[in-house]
Design a protein around this motif. Structure first.
Motif, PDB file in Angstrom:
ATOM      1  N   SER A  27      -2.194  -5.590 -37.704  1.00 23.20           N
ATOM      2  CA  SER A  27      -1.006  -6.393 -37.423  1.00 23.20           C
ATOM      3  C   SER A  27      -0.053  -6.405 -38.603  1.00 23.20           C
ATOM      4  O   SER A  27       0.863  -7.210 -38.655  1.00 23.20           O
ATOM      5  CB  SER A  27      -1.424  -7.835 -37.086  1.00 23.20           C
ATOM      6  N   THR A  28      -0.288  -5.523 -39.590  1.00 21.91           N
ATOM      7  CA  THR A  28       0.561  -5.465 -40.774  1.00 21.91           C
ATOM      8  C   THR A  28       2.022  -5.263 -40.384  1.00 21.91           C
ATOM      9  O   THR A  28       2.342  -4.441 -39.537  1.00 21.91           O
ATOM     10  CB  THR A  28       0.133  -4.304 -41.686  1.00 21.91           C
ATOM     11  N   SER A  29       2.908  -6.043 -40.984  1.00 20.66           N
ATOM     12  CA  SER A  29       4.335  -5.910 -40.705  1.00 20.66           C
ATOM     13  C   SER A  29       4.932  -4.842 -41.608  1.00 20.66           C
ATOM     14  O   SER A  29       4.661  -4.805 -42.810  1.00 20.66           O
ATOM     15  CB  SER A  29       5.052  -7.244 -40.942  1.00 20.66           C
ATOM     16  N   ARG A  44       7.782  -2.788 -43.765  1.00 24.72           N
ATOM     17  CA  ARG A  44       8.920  -3.149 -44.605  1.00 24.72           C
ATOM     18  C   ARG A  44      10.194  -2.800 -43.850  1.00 24.72           C
ATOM     19  O   ARG A  44      10.382  -1.660 -43.434  1.00 24.72           O
ATOM     20  CB  ARG A  44       8.858  -2.364 -45.921  1.00 24.72           C
ATOM     21  N   PRO A  45      11.092  -3.757 -43.672  1.00 23.48           N
ATOM     22  CA  PRO A  45      12.291  -3.481 -42.873  1.00 23.48           C
ATOM     23  C   PRO A  45      13.186  -2.429 -43.508  1.00 23.48           C
ATOM     24  O   PRO A  45      13.339  -2.378 -44.732  1.00 23.48           O
ATOM     25  CB  PRO A  45      13.011  -4.845 -42.834  1.00 23.48           C
ATOM     26  N   GLN A  47       5.869   3.635 -43.943  1.00 19.15           N
ATOM     27  CA  GLN A  47       5.276   2.371 -43.532  1.00 19.15           C
ATOM     28  C   GLN A  47       4.116   2.584 -42.560  1.00 19.15           C
ATOM     29  O   GLN A  47       3.127   1.854 -42.582  1.00 19.15           O
ATOM     30  CB  GLN A  47       6.346   1.478 -42.899  1.00 19.15           C
ATOM     31  N   TRP A 104       1.430  -0.406 -32.826  1.00 19.85           N
ATOM     32  CA  TRP A 104       1.978  -0.801 -34.127  1.00 19.85           C
ATOM     33  C   TRP A 104       3.451  -0.448 -34.226  1.00 19.85           C
ATOM     34  O   TRP A 104       4.257  -1.240 -34.728  1.00 19.85           O
ATOM     35  CB  TRP A 104       1.196  -0.106 -35.242  1.00 19.85           C
ATOM     36  N   ARG A 108       5.362  -3.032 -32.196  1.00 17.32           N
ATOM     37  CA  ARG A 108       5.406  -4.343 -32.853  1.00 17.32           C
ATOM     38  C   ARG A 108       6.416  -4.359 -33.992  1.00 17.32           C
ATOM     39  O   ARG A 108       7.019  -5.393 -34.293  1.00 17.32           O
ATOM     40  CB  ARG A 108       4.020  -4.702 -33.403  1.00 17.32           C
ATOM     41  N   ASN A 109       6.600  -3.218 -34.630  1.00 16.24           N
ATOM     42  CA  ASN A 109       7.510  -3.150 -35.775  1.00 16.24           C
ATOM     43  C   ASN A 109       8.830  -2.450 -35.450  1.00 16.24           C
ATOM     44  O   ASN A 109       9.566  -2.062 -36.360  1.00 16.24           O
ATOM     45  CB  ASN A 109       6.813  -2.422 -36.933  1.00 16.24           C
ATOM     46  N   ARG A 154      11.932  -3.866 -37.070  1.00 11.74           N
ATOM     47  CA  ARG A 154      11.989  -3.699 -38.525  1.00 11.74           C
ATOM     48  C   ARG A 154      12.307  -2.255 -38.910  1.00 11.74           C
ATOM     49  O   ARG A 154      12.970  -2.003 -39.907  1.00 11.74           O
ATOM     50  CB  ARG A 154      10.655  -4.102 -39.152  1.00 11.74           C
TER      51      ARG A 154
END
Length: 336
Positions: free
Chosen positions: A193-195, A197-198, A233, A288, A291-292, A295
Motif C-alpha cells: 500500500s506504499t504511496s 512520490r507525486p 516509484q 498499485w 491506487r497511485n 500521484r
C-alpha cells in the motif's frame, strides 16, 4: 549451400544472446510485447483524449472544492465580525437617539472656558470619527460577506460543470471501449500500500506537458520525466521484475516515452499466460498503479484482459488472443 549449426551448440548461443539482449534492453521487449498497445489508433486516441479530459476536470473539481472550503471558512469569520459590528453600530445609533441631534452643540455651548470648549470639541470629533469608522467597517464587512457568498455559489456551479464534463467523458470512453469490452470488471487487489512520490503538477493542479527528454534506463531510448518517476516509484515499491519502456516501432505511448511494459514472469517477457505467483505479481502491480494513479499521472493500465481508465474504472478488455495482445504476460502502463 546453407550451413546449419547443430542444435546442441545453437541453444547455448541463443541463451547467451537472449541474456545480452535483456541486459541491453533490446530484443526481449518486442518479442512478446503487443506492438499496438491499447488496440486500434481510434481507440487509443479516444482513451487518451477522454482520460486527459477526465484528469483535467478532476483537477478543476478538486481546486474548486478547495476554494469553496476556503471561502466558507472566510465567510464564517466575516459573519462573526458582522454580528459584533452590528451590535456596536446599534449602540452608536441608540446613543445618538438618546442624546438628540443638538446634543453636540449643547455640550459645546455649555463649556465654561475656551479650554473646556476645545477639549469637548476634540472629544466629539474623536467620537464622530470612531462611530463613522464603525459604520464604514460594517458596510465593508457586509459587502465582503456578500462577495464571499457569490463566490461560493460560483464554485458550486463550477463543480457541477466539471462533474458533467467527467460524466460525458466517461460515456465517450465507455462507447469507445464497447468494441473490445463486455462491461465493467472487478479489477485487482493485493500488493504493497506504499504511496508513490507525486510527480510535479502545475499550480492549478494540472499535469505539465512533457516530451521524451530523459534517458530510459530500460532501453537505449528516451522517456518523459513523469514516466521516469513512475518507473522509479514502481521499483521502489518492490516491483523489480523486467520492464521495458521506450519502443521506436509501433504506435501508442511507447514511442512517445510515455509507457512501460512490466513483465509478470521473473525472467522477463514470456509468450504464455501468467499463472500462480506471476499472476499474483501482475495483480498487485496493476492494483498499485491504480491506487497511485493520481500521484503518478496514469493515463490507463492494462492487465489480464482488463483495462483501467480514470473515467471508467476497470473494464474487460480483449485483444487478438495472444498473451501479449490480451496482456496476460505483462502489465501495460500509459502515462499522461
Amino acid at each position: 549451400m546453407r550451413t546449419t549449426m547443430p542444435s546442441g551448440r545453437r541453444s547455448p548461443l541463443i541463451a547467451v544472446l537472449a541474456a545480452v539482449a535483456m541486459l541491453l534492453g533490446v530484443g526481449a521487449a518486442p518479442a512478446y510485447a503487443e506492438p499496438n498497445e491499447g488496440g486500434s489508433k481510434k481507440l487509443r486516441d479516444t482513451l487518451e483524449a477522454t482520460a486527459k479530459a477526465h484528469i483535467e476536470a478532476q483537477a478543476k473539481l478538486t481546486n474548486s472544492q478547495r476554494r469553496q472550503k476556503e471561502l466558507t471558512s472566510q465567510l464564517a469569520a466575516v459573519e462573526v465580525r458582522l454580528v459584533d459590528l452590528t451590535e456596536q453600530v446599534g449602540e452608536v445609533a441608540a446613543q445618538s437617539y438618546r442624546l438628540g441631534r443638538l446634543s453636540a452643540a449643547a455640550m459645546l455651548l455649555e463649556s465654561t472656558s475656551p479650554e473646556a470648549f476645545l477639549e469637548r470639541a476634540a472629544n466629539l470629533d474623536t467620537m464622530a470619527q470612531r462611530d463613522g469608522k464603525k459604520i464604514r467597517e460594517l458596510t465593508d464587512v457586509r459587502e465582503e460577506a456578500r462577495a464571499a457568498k457569490i463566490a461560493i455559489d460560483g464554485e458550486i456551479r463550477e463543480q457541477q460543470k466539471q462533474v458533467l464534463v467527467m460524466a460525458k467523458r466517461k460515456r465517450e470512453a465507455e462507447a469507445a471501449l464497447a468494441a473490445v469490452s463486455s462491461g465493467s470488471s472487478g479489477g485487482f487487489s493485493g500488493g504493497s500500500s506504499t504511496s508513490a512520490r507525486p510527480a510535479p503538477r502545475n499550480s492549478d493542479g494540472s499535469w505539465p506537458s512533457e516530451s521524451c527528454s530523459v534517458n530510459d534506463p530500460t532501453t537505449s531510448g528516451c522517456i518523459t520525466p513523469r514516466t521516469l518517476n513512475a518507473l522509479q516509484q514502481t521499483q521502489a515499491a518492490g516491483y523489480k521484475r523486467y520492464v521495458s519502456c521506450y519502443r521506436s516501432g509501433g504506435s501508442g505511448e511507447h514511442p512517445k516515452g510515455r509507457a512501460c511494459d512490466f513483465s509478470a514472469a521473473a525472467g522477463g517477457f514470456e509468450d504464455r499466460t501468467a499463472t500462480g505467483g506471476d499472476k499474483a505479481y501482475g495483480d498487485a502491480l496493476a492494483a498499485w498503479h491504480v491506487r497511485n494513479a493520481g500521484r503518478l499521472g496514469v493515463l490507463y493500465v492494462i492487465w489480464y484482459r482488463q483495462i483501467w481508465h480514470p473515467g471508467t474504472g476497470w473494464r474487460s478488455y480483449g485483444g487478438s488472443g495472444s498473451p501479449a495482445a490480451d496482456h496476460t504476460n505483462h502489465v501495460h502502463l500509459s502515462m499522461y
